[in-house]
Design an enzyme around this catalytic site. Sequence first.
Site, mmCIF file in Angstrom:
data_model
loop_
_atom_site.group_PDB
_atom_site.id
_atom_site.type_symbol
_atom_site.label_atom_id
_atom_site.label_comp_id
_atom_site.label_asym_id
_atom_site.label_seq_id
_atom_site.Cartn_x
_atom_site.Cartn_y
_atom_site.Cartn_z
ATOM 1 N N ARG A 93 0.839 -1.195 0.000
ATOM 2 C CA ARG A 93 0.000 0.000 0.000
ATOM 3 C C ARG A 93 0.879 1.252 0.000
ATOM 4 N NH1 ARG A 93 -4.884 1.980 4.135
ATOM 5 N NH2 ARG A 93 -4.989 4.099 3.302
ATOM 6 N N ASN A 147 -10.615 -4.594 -0.956
ATOM 7 C CA ASN A 147 -10.483 -3.455 -1.859
ATOM 8 C C ASN A 147 -9.497 -3.756 -2.982
ATOM 9 O OD1 ASN A 147 -12.176 -1.250 -1.214
ATOM 10 N ND2 ASN A 147 -11.036 -0.913 0.681
ATOM 11 N N ASP A 170 -18.084 0.029 3.287
ATOM 12 C CA ASP A 170 -18.688 0.671 4.457
ATOM 13 C C ASP A 170 -18.588 2.199 4.434
ATOM 14 O OD1 ASP A 170 -15.984 0.850 4.847
ATOM 15 O OD2 ASP A 170 -15.992 0.149 6.912
ATOM 16 N N HIS A 200 -16.873 4.064 -4.123
ATOM 17 C CA HIS A 200 -16.045 5.244 -3.814
ATOM 18 C C HIS A 200 -16.271 6.358 -4.842
ATOM 19 C CE1 HIS A 200 -12.850 3.001 -1.161
ATOM 20 N NE2 HIS A 200 -14.073 2.980 -0.677
ATOM 21 N N TYR A 264 -14.762 10.175 -1.375
ATOM 22 C CA TYR A 264 -13.674 9.755 -2.264
ATOM 23 C C TYR A 264 -13.650 10.530 -3.585
ATOM 24 C CZ TYR A 264 -12.117 5.840 0.598
ATOM 25 O OH TYR A 264 -11.587 5.071 1.612
ATOM 26 N N ARG A 284 -0.872 7.895 3.982
ATOM 27 C CA ARG A 284 -1.870 7.248 4.829
ATOM 28 C C ARG A 284 -1.397 5.854 5.278
ATOM 29 N NH1 ARG A 284 -5.574 7.165 8.712
ATOM 30 N NH2 ARG A 284 -7.165 5.584 8.379
#
Length: 441
Positions: A93, A147, A170, A200, A264, A284
């Site tokens: 990520r 995801n 969610d 999103h 988003y 993040r």
Amino acid sequence: MKKQKILIAGGGSTYTPGIVAMLADNIDRFPIEEIKLYDDLAERQEPIGAACEILLREKNSDIKFSYTTDPEEAFTNIDFCMAHIRVGLYAMREKDEKIPLKYGVVGQETCGPGGIAYGMRSIPGVLEILDYMEKYSPNAWMLNYSNPAAIVAEATRRLRPNSKIINICDMPIAIENIFADILGLESRKELTVRYYGLNHFGWWTSVTDKSGHDLLPQLQRFVAKDGYAFETEDFQHKHPSWKATFKKAKDIYALDPTTLPNTYLKYYLYPDYEVANSNPDFTRANEVMETREKEVFEIAHKIIDNGTAEGTSFHAGAHATFIIDLACAIAFNTKERMLLIVPNNGAIDNFDSEAMVEIPCLVGNDGPEPLSIGSIPTFQKGLMEQQVAVEKLVVEAYIEESYQKLWQAITLSKTVPSASVAKTILDDLIEANKTFWPQLK
């Protein structure tokens, strides 16, 4: 009511203890016979599994519990597989976020080039879990949180069209919780909403109470001034990046003040702002690794060392409550109204019938029954068509092992300024993902 047998795939996830705790706390409405955890990384699942075993023994010792890395043991004789896997973990990520930022492009885990990279890793992981479920428990349902949900949903539509999988997110639920706070309501379940879009990537067009009173104008007045930054205690405990996201909803809303937006959308509508306010050395992913990742494993080890979960707790947010609501709706045919990612099939009548859209559905034991949305405006339709094309190209690139189509997908993303920048980012992403992606030709 029949007692359910649950498998959580991604047993080493930091979200797993919250789901286990929430399942145990909702035993009255969702009776459970057994909970199993499955992960292919034993060293990561071990502390989570051991802590959950203690937690569950103290909460409800009647529930059978186990954790394993063996697919046959995990997937045999289950009713539901609740999946939330992260292929490549947070180390990948971090690369998804930092590689685009190096070239002045949004670095985000589900949007833009980072989301595309993550999608290419997630597709085979989700397909593997789905295939295990269908081999060992063909009547089970897979409730998938993995995801990026939009790309995963398109991949399962294309490659496993008859599978019993429902892809969910969610984020709309979290925003509806904010709506309830703004309106002074106890719960978002006091609301009836109309919403459409992609994962999103969507808009609320109606928010009423159960008597049909229109609550949208009150929400719009608030959002026009403060975005979704409602000063609750929960908001005060949010990470700075999330606070900024909720505040930015004010600017997204300004583009279409007749609706309310998914947060988003900021990555697509204000990419210059996002890049300018990002730290390319601390994204993040770093924030999560330094907070939730550390905290959850520290709590798990504390429970194991003490031999008890007393005095500790795992956070169970919208992620956990929504997946239990969905399982209840399927198991007990409740026909609850929920936002899910489903094939359009004419629900939005002026949009691609094969697109995977996020819209309200009634959910029963046959799965989701999408509700009709009608026609959507030119602005939203144009944005959605561009983004759906990106998602379809990514899946085609995966299937065909096509460099060309993945370059086209990144070029087409609204977050990317040019084909040359797209190519540079793609080449870096290929190098970073060489142990995960198919070899592109």
